[in-house]
Design a protein around this motif. Sequence first.
Motif, PDB file in Angstrom:
ATOM      1  N   GLY A 354       0.762  -1.293   0.062  1.00  0.00           N
ATOM      2  CA  GLY A 354      -0.148  -0.262   0.097  1.00  0.00           C
ATOM      3  C   GLY A 354       0.804   1.274  -0.065  1.00  0.00           C
ATOM      4  O   GLY A 354       0.290   2.472   0.334  1.00  0.00           O
ATOM      5  N   VAL A 355       2.025   1.098  -0.259  1.00  0.00           N
ATOM      6  CA  VAL A 355       3.137   2.200  -0.455  1.00  0.00           C
ATOM      7  C   VAL A 355       2.770   2.993  -1.488  1.00  0.00           C
ATOM      8  O   VAL A 355       2.665   2.453  -2.816  1.00  0.00           O
ATOM      9  N   ASP A 356       2.872   4.317  -1.535  1.00  0.00           N
ATOM     10  CA  ASP A 356       2.626   5.352  -2.775  1.00  0.00           C
ATOM     11  C   ASP A 356       3.971   5.440  -3.520  1.00  0.00           C
ATOM     12  O   ASP A 356       4.826   5.977  -2.769  1.00  0.00           O
ATOM     13  N   THR A 357       4.245   5.024  -4.782  1.00  0.00           N
ATOM     14  CA  THR A 357       5.358   5.278  -5.418  1.00  0.00           C
ATOM     15  C   THR A 357       5.083   5.939  -6.759  1.00  0.00           C
ATOM     16  O   THR A 357       3.902   5.837  -7.050  1.00  0.00           O
ATOM     17  N   VAL A 358       5.879   6.581  -7.342  1.00  0.00           N
ATOM     18  CA  VAL A 358       5.906   7.053  -8.406  1.00  0.00           C
ATOM     19  C   VAL A 358       5.809   6.146  -9.483  1.00  0.00           C
ATOM     20  O   VAL A 358       6.497   4.956  -9.330  1.00  0.00           O
ATOM     21  N   GLU A 359       4.956   6.064 -10.671  1.00  0.00           N
ATOM     22  CA  GLU A 359       4.838   4.988 -11.567  1.00  0.00           C
ATOM     23  C   GLU A 359       5.285   5.540 -13.152  1.00  0.00           C
ATOM     24  O   GLU A 359       4.642   6.654 -13.205  1.00  0.00           O
ATOM     25  N   PRO A 360       6.374   5.242 -13.770  1.00  0.00           N
ATOM     26  CA  PRO A 360       7.012   3.964 -13.310  1.00  0.00           C
ATOM     27  C   PRO A 360       7.997   4.349 -12.370  1.00  0.00           C
ATOM     28  O   PRO A 360       8.460   5.730 -12.179  1.00  0.00           O
ATOM     29  N   PRO A 361       8.531   3.482 -11.557  1.00  0.00           N
ATOM     30  CA  PRO A 361       9.594   4.031 -10.560  1.00  0.00           C
ATOM     31  C   PRO A 361      10.692   4.680 -11.252  1.00  0.00           C
ATOM     32  O   PRO A 361      11.270   4.266 -12.112  1.00  0.00           O
ATOM     33  N   ARG A 362      11.149   5.728 -10.221  1.00  0.00           N
ATOM     34  CA  ARG A 362      12.410   6.402 -10.875  1.00  0.00           C
ATOM     35  C   ARG A 362      12.951   7.388  -9.811  1.00  0.00           C
ATOM     36  O   ARG A 362      12.178   7.516  -8.653  1.00  0.00           O
ATOM     37  N   SER A 363      13.878   7.979  -9.826  1.00  0.00           N
ATOM     38  CA  SER A 363      14.760   8.464  -8.591  1.00  0.00           C
ATOM     39  C   SER A 363      14.135   9.998  -8.610  1.00  0.00           C
ATOM     40  O   SER A 363      13.550  10.502  -9.279  1.00  0.00           O
ATOM     41  N   TYR A 364      14.004  10.293  -7.085  1.00  0.00           N
ATOM     42  CA  TYR A 364      13.829  11.656  -6.537  1.00  0.00           C
ATOM     43  C   TYR A 364      15.244  12.519  -6.566  1.00  0.00           C
ATOM     44  O   TYR A 364      16.077  11.864  -5.775  1.00  0.00           O
TER      45      TYR A 364
END
Length: 555
Positions: A354-364
């Motif tokens: 249930g963790v919110d991640t940016v899609e597609p995963p990428r660096s901050y």
Amino acid sequence: MVNSGGKQPDGSAAWRAQQLWRTRRSCRSPRPPWASIPCRAEIGLTAMQHPLLLRPPSPQVPGNLRARRDQPPVILGRRRTRKPGRVDPHASKSQDSLVFRPTEVVVLNVCLSSAMHDLATLPDWISSMSATFNNLLLERGIAPEEVALLRHHTPKRGASAASIADLWRDNPEGFILYQDTQEKNRPILRKRRIWASFVSPNPGDTLFVGLFDAKYLNTGAADWTCPYRGDRPGEGKPVDRFSTHLRSELSEQIGKLRVDWPDSNVRTWKRKAEGLSLPVVPSTLVRQTGLPIHDADLVDALETLGFEQRNRTGKVVQMRRGDFIVYVKRETAIRPLVVHPGFLDVADSLRALGVDTVEPPRSYVNAHLREFPEYIAPHRTTVGRHGFALGVSDRNLATTIALLERSSRLETDDGPVRVVAPPEDPLTEKERLQAARIGQGDFRNALVVAWGGTCPLAGVDHLPLLRASHIKPWRSSTNTERLDPFNGLLLAVHVDALFDRGLISFEDNGTLLVSNTLSKDNLDRLGIVRGAMISGLDARHGAYLAHHRAHCFVP
């Protein structure tokens, strides 16, 4: 049993339930959720339709009688169906029958928009009235029979802290060392794999400080100083040494939940959980909301999990627990938790929590992430730092941290090897290769199955002498290639050493290639024969073998 209406006979189960309800109604006690359900929609449910009613209605009882909102609940109690003339013809005499008022046709006045919410809070309303610590364990899927209860308390003032509670609060690492050192031969501690730890901040006060995985290591004389007393544990005599690691379950209760440790057991500081019922102090029980947490609330929650603030800028707060570092963005609710970019590989597992991640995963990217790797890109004029930004709630924060810590280490025969590490203590290439070759994870298991537990060149089938060797080196492989069993060979230790250093390689058909730098005498000593062949290669090994021949093999 079905009651046909009218006044309930004195002494009957239904009569007692009515009296109890009327008595409680006259008291100033909290109203249960069903008492506040407003009347907006009327739903007629027969006994067959209602999920709690297990038998068909009796045909002689008229229906469509409406239950008033100021009357007791529809289901008043249970009664054994034994009295003549009052037995439900559809029920066996050995069954419990539900007693209803006033007919078998139940008409519920409910508000569809709010009733489900009120009913959903009923378990919390009930559990807060009579919760015990064992109830909390069972809610998290932990059997009390697996848990030892430890109440760390001593009336003697320590050399470095006034109490064990102060040691836990001010020196978490010292508290763990104190907890890990125990008098030898205590069976309850050696046999129980989970410890529930408590401290006593004040006389008669018992505060929960965490659930720990506990593993017995060894017994011997301590060569360290007790972080509380300031002397050598055991006074030179052998002590038991354990390894304890904080679990994610009940982490929201750490430092908040208090229990009533019975006076009769106040001198007994270790107990089996199933043998001691600890009532929870209701006002200290933390109920998780599942809502996102950020900024100061996220910092506080991480401190509860043992993290310490190490650095604070106008943009981020650095938090650290041992060698595990995270950052908290300040003044933003958008994915405020930033972890090492190496965790991009576990994005799918994080989303499953249930963790919110940016899609597609990428660096901050943020220059203030000083402990994370540099980020260099053609479109950027400056060198930044990058991490992986996550959005968490109070319900999944602890499990998220636990997943990240598990993913940052790889267990090997020689102990844990870190895969994700801070820059001041980076992984050496030797450690990476050791993790890949000796690791007892899925990669090694897949190779053991694929090669039948035998080195295809030397014929060695003793597993401790076999290594899971990458064909295309770990340093040159993508994350997918590192886990691909076709990028691996199961080799005996001496063959693995030759393959790793490029002194041997293989053609796609399995023909052995041997470096000219190896003398014939050494080849004979190693049992290596030029031109030997191995079987079992697949076409999917081809690309990896080609890379090894081109970039690793020394002709």
